[in-house]
Design a protein around this motif. Sequence first.
Motif, PDB file in Angstrom:
ATOM      1  N   ILE A  86       0.752  -1.106   0.008  1.00 41.33           N
ATOM      2  CA  ILE A  86       0.075   0.127  -0.148  1.00 41.33           C
ATOM      3  C   ILE A  86       0.978   1.273   0.035  1.00 41.33           C
ATOM      4  O   ILE A  86       0.676   2.391  -0.649  1.00 41.33           O
ATOM      5  CB  ILE A  86      -0.949  -0.117   0.999  1.00 41.33           C
ATOM      6  CG1 ILE A  86      -2.147  -1.160   0.849  1.00 41.33           C
ATOM      7  CG2 ILE A  86      -1.487   1.518   1.494  1.00 41.33           C
ATOM      8  CD1 ILE A  86      -2.891  -1.169   2.233  1.00 41.33           C
ATOM      9  N   THR A  87       1.788   1.376   0.788  1.00 38.84           N
ATOM     10  CA  THR A  87       2.842   2.429   0.944  1.00 38.84           C
ATOM     11  C   THR A  87       3.446   2.719  -0.548  1.00 38.84           C
ATOM     12  O   THR A  87       3.550   3.944  -0.681  1.00 38.84           O
ATOM     13  CB  THR A  87       3.949   2.150   1.740  1.00 38.84           C
ATOM     14  OG1 THR A  87       3.536   1.978   2.891  1.00 38.84           O
ATOM     15  CG2 THR A  87       5.076   3.291   1.990  1.00 38.84           C
ATOM     16  N   TYR A  88       3.726   1.739  -1.230  1.00 43.69           N
ATOM     17  CA  TYR A  88       4.430   2.097  -2.471  1.00 43.69           C
ATOM     18  C   TYR A  88       3.651   1.973  -3.735  1.00 43.69           C
ATOM     19  O   TYR A  88       4.185   2.242  -4.877  1.00 43.69           O
ATOM     20  CB  TYR A  88       5.736   1.000  -2.565  1.00 43.69           C
ATOM     21  CG  TYR A  88       6.972   1.633  -1.503  1.00 43.69           C
ATOM     22  CD1 TYR A  88       7.605   2.783  -1.809  1.00 43.69           C
ATOM     23  CD2 TYR A  88       7.013   0.677  -0.563  1.00 43.69           C
ATOM     24  CE1 TYR A  88       8.448   3.003  -0.852  1.00 43.69           C
ATOM     25  CE2 TYR A  88       7.989   1.033   0.560  1.00 43.69           C
ATOM     26  CZ  TYR A  88       8.627   2.129   0.319  1.00 43.69           C
ATOM     27  OH  TYR A  88       9.562   2.513   1.153  1.00 43.69           O
ATOM     28  N   ALA A  89       2.386   1.481  -3.737  1.00 45.85           N
ATOM     29  CA  ALA A  89       1.397   1.523  -4.850  1.00 45.85           C
ATOM     30  C   ALA A  89       1.128   2.798  -5.247  1.00 45.85           C
ATOM     31  O   ALA A  89       0.909   3.617  -4.499  1.00 45.85           O
ATOM     32  CB  ALA A  89       0.394   0.479  -4.343  1.00 45.85           C
ATOM     33  N   GLU A  90       0.725   2.827  -6.641  1.00 38.98           N
ATOM     34  CA  GLU A  90       0.161   4.181  -7.203  1.00 38.98           C
ATOM     35  C   GLU A  90      -1.176   4.212  -6.387  1.00 38.98           C
ATOM     36  O   GLU A  90      -1.892   3.211  -6.067  1.00 38.98           O
ATOM     37  CB  GLU A  90       0.159   4.041  -8.766  1.00 38.98           C
ATOM     38  CG  GLU A  90      -0.876   2.661  -9.303  1.00 38.98           C
ATOM     39  CD  GLU A  90      -0.757   2.926 -10.729  1.00 38.98           C
ATOM     40  OE1 GLU A  90      -1.820   2.435 -11.214  1.00 38.98           O
ATOM     41  OE2 GLU A  90       0.186   3.065 -11.402  1.00 38.98           O
ATOM     42  N   LYS A  91      -1.760   5.409  -6.615  1.00 39.42           N
ATOM     43  CA  LYS A  91      -2.958   5.913  -5.886  1.00 39.42           C
ATOM     44  C   LYS A  91      -4.222   4.651  -6.195  1.00 39.42           C
ATOM     45  O   LYS A  91      -5.081   4.456  -5.117  1.00 39.42           O
ATOM     46  CB  LYS A  91      -3.379   7.190  -6.288  1.00 39.42           C
ATOM     47  CG  LYS A  91      -4.769   7.548  -5.619  1.00 39.42           C
ATOM     48  CD  LYS A  91      -5.114   9.259  -5.724  1.00 39.42           C
ATOM     49  CE  LYS A  91      -6.381   9.568  -4.981  1.00 39.42           C
ATOM     50  NZ  LYS A  91      -6.697  10.893  -5.261  1.00 39.42           N
ATOM     51  N   GLY A  92      -4.607   4.464  -7.216  1.00 34.90           N
ATOM     52  CA  GLY A  92      -5.354   3.499  -7.805  1.00 34.90           C
ATOM     53  C   GLY A  92      -5.378   2.173  -7.207  1.00 34.90           C
ATOM     54  O   GLY A  92      -6.310   1.564  -6.530  1.00 34.90           O
ATOM     55  N   ARG A  93      -4.265   1.642  -7.307  1.00 37.23           N
ATOM     56  CA  ARG A  93      -3.778   0.320  -6.700  1.00 37.23           C
ATOM     57  C   ARG A  93      -3.982   0.387  -5.185  1.00 37.23           C
ATOM     58  O   ARG A  93      -4.353  -0.582  -4.601  1.00 37.23           O
ATOM     59  CB  ARG A  93      -2.580  -0.298  -7.257  1.00 37.23           C
ATOM     60  CG  ARG A  93      -2.389  -0.331  -8.580  1.00 37.23           C
ATOM     61  CD  ARG A  93      -1.345  -1.036  -8.960  1.00 37.23           C
ATOM     62  NE  ARG A  93      -1.023  -2.149  -9.100  1.00 37.23           N
ATOM     63  CZ  ARG A  93       0.124  -2.907  -9.101  1.00 37.23           C
ATOM     64  NH1 ARG A  93       1.290  -2.129  -9.526  1.00 37.23           N
ATOM     65  NH2 ARG A  93       0.112  -4.168  -8.985  1.00 37.23           N
ATOM     66  N   LYS A  94      -3.542   1.559  -4.706  1.00 33.90           N
ATOM     67  CA  LYS A  94      -3.277   1.788  -3.153  1.00 33.90           C
ATOM     68  C   LYS A  94      -4.837   1.444  -2.500  1.00 33.90           C
ATOM     69  O   LYS A  94      -4.830   0.914  -1.632  1.00 33.90           O
ATOM     70  CB  LYS A  94      -2.664   3.068  -2.835  1.00 33.90           C
ATOM     71  CG  LYS A  94      -2.626   3.357  -1.460  1.00 33.90           C
ATOM     72  CD  LYS A  94      -1.873   4.644  -1.044  1.00 33.90           C
ATOM     73  CE  LYS A  94      -1.005   5.121  -2.014  1.00 33.90           C
ATOM     74  NZ  LYS A  94       0.517   4.543  -1.359  1.00 33.90           N
ATOM     75  N   MET A  95      -5.728   2.421  -3.159  1.00 34.89           N
ATOM     76  CA  MET A  95      -7.072   2.226  -2.904  1.00 34.89           C
ATOM     77  C   MET A  95      -7.905   1.029  -2.757  1.00 34.89           C
ATOM     78  O   MET A  95      -8.373   0.472  -1.883  1.00 34.89           O
ATOM     79  CB  MET A  95      -7.901   3.324  -3.521  1.00 34.89           C
ATOM     80  CG  MET A  95      -7.418   4.938  -3.292  1.00 34.89           C
ATOM     81  SD  MET A  95      -7.241   5.335  -1.550  1.00 34.89           S
ATOM     82  CE  MET A  95      -8.875   5.076  -0.911  1.00 34.89           C
ATOM     83  N   LYS A  96      -7.507   0.331  -3.900  1.00 31.44           N
ATOM     84  CA  LYS A  96      -7.915  -1.184  -4.103  1.00 31.44           C
ATOM     85  C   LYS A  96      -7.370  -2.081  -2.968  1.00 31.44           C
ATOM     86  O   LYS A  96      -8.275  -2.894  -2.463  1.00 31.44           O
ATOM     87  CB  LYS A  96      -7.466  -1.728  -5.644  1.00 31.44           C
ATOM     88  CG  LYS A  96      -8.140  -2.994  -5.849  1.00 31.44           C
ATOM     89  CD  LYS A  96      -7.694  -3.341  -7.186  1.00 31.44           C
ATOM     90  CE  LYS A  96      -8.336  -4.751  -7.469  1.00 31.44           C
ATOM     91  NZ  LYS A  96      -7.794  -5.256  -8.970  1.00 31.44           N
ATOM     92  N   MET A  97      -6.224  -2.032  -2.666  1.00 33.40           N
ATOM     93  CA  MET A  97      -5.638  -2.752  -1.552  1.00 33.40           C
ATOM     94  C   MET A  97      -6.312  -2.660  -0.239  1.00 33.40           C
ATOM     95  O   MET A  97      -6.705  -3.467   0.557  1.00 33.40           O
ATOM     96  CB  MET A  97      -3.956  -2.792  -1.639  1.00 33.40           C
ATOM     97  CG  MET A  97      -3.515  -3.385  -2.754  1.00 33.40           C
ATOM     98  SD  MET A  97      -3.562  -5.025  -2.685  1.00 33.40           S
ATOM     99  CE  MET A  97      -2.518  -5.742  -1.175  1.00 33.40           C
ATOM    100  N   ILE A  98      -6.579  -1.160  -0.091  1.00 32.73           N
ATOM    101  CA  ILE A  98      -7.229  -0.810   1.299  1.00 32.73           C
ATOM    102  C   ILE A  98      -8.562  -1.569   1.353  1.00 32.73           C
ATOM    103  O   ILE A  98      -8.940  -1.796   2.461  1.00 32.73           O
ATOM    104  CB  ILE A  98      -6.961   0.612   1.527  1.00 32.73           C
ATOM    105  CG1 ILE A  98      -5.669   1.088   1.714  1.00 32.73           C
ATOM    106  CG2 ILE A  98      -7.888   0.939   2.692  1.00 32.73           C
ATOM    107  CD1 ILE A  98      -5.684   2.898   1.616  1.00 32.73           C
ATOM    108  N   GLY A  99      -9.273  -1.297   0.176  1.00 31.82           N
ATOM    109  CA  GLY A  99     -10.592  -1.985   0.195  1.00 31.82           C
ATOM    110  C   GLY A  99     -10.481  -3.273   0.460  1.00 31.82           C
ATOM    111  O   GLY A  99     -11.550  -4.157   1.139  1.00 31.82           O
TER     112      GLY A  99
END
Length: 224
Positions: A86-99
Amino acid sequence: MRMVLHSFAGHIFAFGLFLSPLDTFRRVIRNQTTEQFSGLPYIYALLNCLICLWYGTPLISPRNTMVVTINSIGAVFQLVYIFLFITYAEKGRKMKMIGLLLAVFAIFIAIVAGSLQIANVPLRRNVVGILSCASLVSMFASPLFIINLVIRTKSVEFMPFYLSLSTFLMSVSFFLYGLFNYDLFVYAPNGIGAVLGIVQLVLYFYYSRVAKEEPREPLLVSYS
């Protein structure tokens, strides 16, 4: 004696599995990006660890201390990997991982709360056992989602060898542990995991011979 040996082997191979993504995350941290690496295997692994941990508790099944200890440690490892992703992912993938992470916690809480409503202990064990089998098979199969990328690029760069090898070895050891413990919910999914591990290893060796692997720039298409 056989149970002790398989328990020891299971712990060793499980640690190998939990540590296998270290090279991947060293690369992620060094490059400050998750590139084409998928976060799904860590999500699946976390859900699997939590469900199997619950299955191994005395409230669900007796004499499964090994299942509890290994999956407790595994859950901690997966959480660390997910937070790094999550720390190093781009914004779209970051939000998907958090979800997805929140969904994992919600599913686990629902499983725990729902299973405790089942007063019949054997039925409760069967229900949670079936769920643990499903999660294990999903976890073992999750690296196969990257097969399309491996075939398309004719490269195993994003299919770590040690992850596939550790998965195979741990599956075999847990298959034997469940077999000698007469626990269908342990040996059945791990038997499937051993077969899927062989498939991954065959693919790795085949495509590693097709073309010599070379470092490359991150691809444009996201597969996570």
